[in-house]
Design an enzyme around this catalytic site. Structure first.
Site, PDB file in Angstrom:
ATOM      1  N   ASP A 103      25.273 -10.861  -4.596  1.00 14.18           N
ATOM      2  CA  ASP A 103      24.919 -10.634  -3.183  1.00 14.18           C
ATOM      3  C   ASP A 103      24.540 -11.904  -2.425  1.00 14.18           C
ATOM      4  O   ASP A 103      24.381 -11.873  -1.203  1.00 14.18           O
ATOM      5  CB  ASP A 103      23.795  -9.606  -3.072  1.00 14.18           C
ATOM      6  N   HIS A 120      28.600 -13.914 -12.304  1.00  9.91           N
ATOM      7  CA  HIS A 120      29.516 -12.814 -11.992  1.00  9.91           C
ATOM      8  C   HIS A 120      30.210 -12.993 -10.646  1.00  9.91           C
ATOM      9  O   HIS A 120      30.789 -12.051 -10.117  1.00  9.91           O
ATOM     10  CB  HIS A 120      28.767 -11.472 -12.034  1.00  9.91           C
ATOM     11  N   CYS A 128      42.800 -13.338  -4.437  1.00 10.57           N
ATOM     12  CA  CYS A 128      44.072 -12.713  -4.785  1.00 10.57           C
ATOM     13  C   CYS A 128      44.264 -12.787  -6.295  1.00 10.57           C
ATOM     14  O   CYS A 128      44.124 -13.861  -6.890  1.00 10.57           O
ATOM     15  CB  CYS A 128      45.226 -13.415  -4.078  1.00 10.57           C
ATOM     16  N   THR A 194      16.567  -7.817 -14.825  1.00 10.98           N
ATOM     17  CA  THR A 194      17.778  -7.688 -15.631  1.00 10.98           C
ATOM     18  C   THR A 194      17.488  -6.872 -16.877  1.00 10.98           C
ATOM     19  O   THR A 194      16.433  -7.038 -17.494  1.00 10.98           O
ATOM     20  CB  THR A 194      18.361  -9.074 -16.016  1.00 10.98           C
ATOM     21  N   SER A 195      18.421  -6.011 -17.243  1.00  9.58           N
ATOM     22  CA  SER A 195      18.261  -5.166 -18.429  1.00  9.58           C
ATOM     23  C   SER A 195      18.424  -5.968 -19.712  1.00  9.58           C
ATOM     24  O   SER A 195      18.080  -5.486 -20.791  1.00  9.58           O
ATOM     25  CB  SER A 195      19.300  -4.033 -18.401  1.00  9.58           C
TER      26      SER A 195
END
Length: 255
Positions: A103, A120, A128, A194-195
């Site tokens: 984000d 990520h 593309c 965070t897990s």
């Protein structure tokens, strides 16, 4: 325990933060695996996060574009948790900020882009899948608003998606190497929201621990690493982080 962790932060010279979706929930962006998580409430959302379904099924892509259009991230603002990490950087203590989030709220809060390691990718760019073209996401969203349900690349006609790592896509080795190198240089490692279930990024905790760093976990839910942490601070992530790096502490530290 808050006071103890504050003293560790005061003594630290190279803080490395690992942030996950939980830090953004107080900004109105739902996480994935929590009780109110995107995948918990809508199993189809997980399908949209899988590159194989995305490439194979135009209907999944159309739904994905509508989801991007309606994402709460576009109107989200950084919260007190994000600002606390900015405060660490202002004190010249932040060595690196490894984030699983897409984000860019860390950058919007004021963290230096060169400190942020986005493992990520980012939802604020489109890419593309055929030619690798990258552009601001809003340009593609404008086409969706104008009526294109599944816009294709204007350079080569390829499939467009957000410039993020979906399930089934390989992580970028250079980015992961940079994250692990930073973790190994930490003297204080803070895992936030965070897990710690997604590898190899969760392994940064092991790397930091092996380098002798203090390990502190701030998360609403238990993680597999709680037992090896020096401190585990549950509760509201933004409130906990703000209490660790409060304005009062900033004034004292600069005087």
């Amino acid at each position: 325990m808050i006071e103890q962790v504050r003293s560790w932060i005061d003594a630290a010279k190279r803080i490395v933060v690992l942030s996950g979706a939980g830090i953004s929930t107080d900004s109105g962006i739902p996480d994935f695996r929590g009780p109110q998580g995107l995948w918990t409430k809508n199993p189809l959302a997980e399908k949209m996060s899988n590159i194989h379904y995305y490439l194979a099924d135009p209907e999944v892509r159309k739904l994905s574009w509508q989801n991007r259009l309606a994402s709460p991230a576009w109107s989200a603002k950084p919260n007190a948790g994000h600002l606390a990490i900015v405060a660490m950087e202002k004190r010249n203590k932040l060595h690196a900020l490894i984030t699983q989030n897409i984000d860019e709220l860390h950058q919007l809060a004021g963290n230096s882009p060169e400190k942020v390691i986005e493992v990520h990718g980012t939802m604020r760019r489109v890419m593309c899948m055929s030619c690798g073209m990258r552009a601001p996401m809003q340009k593609a969203l404008d086409r969706v608003r104008a009526g294109e349900e599944d816009p294709s690349c204007r350079d080569c006609g390829g499939i467009l998606k957000s410039d993020t790592i979906s399930f089934g896509q390989p992580l970028v080795p250079e980015v992961i190497d940079r994250a692990m190198l930073a973790a190994g240089e930490a003297d204080f490692f803070l895992a936030v929201g965070t897990s710690l279930q997604v590898y190899p990024v969760a392994g940064a905790v092991d790397v930091a621990r092996g380098a002798g760093a203090k390990i502190v976990i701030v998360n609403a839910q238990p993680t597999p690493y709680d037992s090896m942490a020096d401190a585990v601070l549950p509760g509201s992530i933004s409130e906990v982080l703000a209490s660790l790096v409060s304005p009062a502490r900033e004034t004292v530290s600069r005087s």
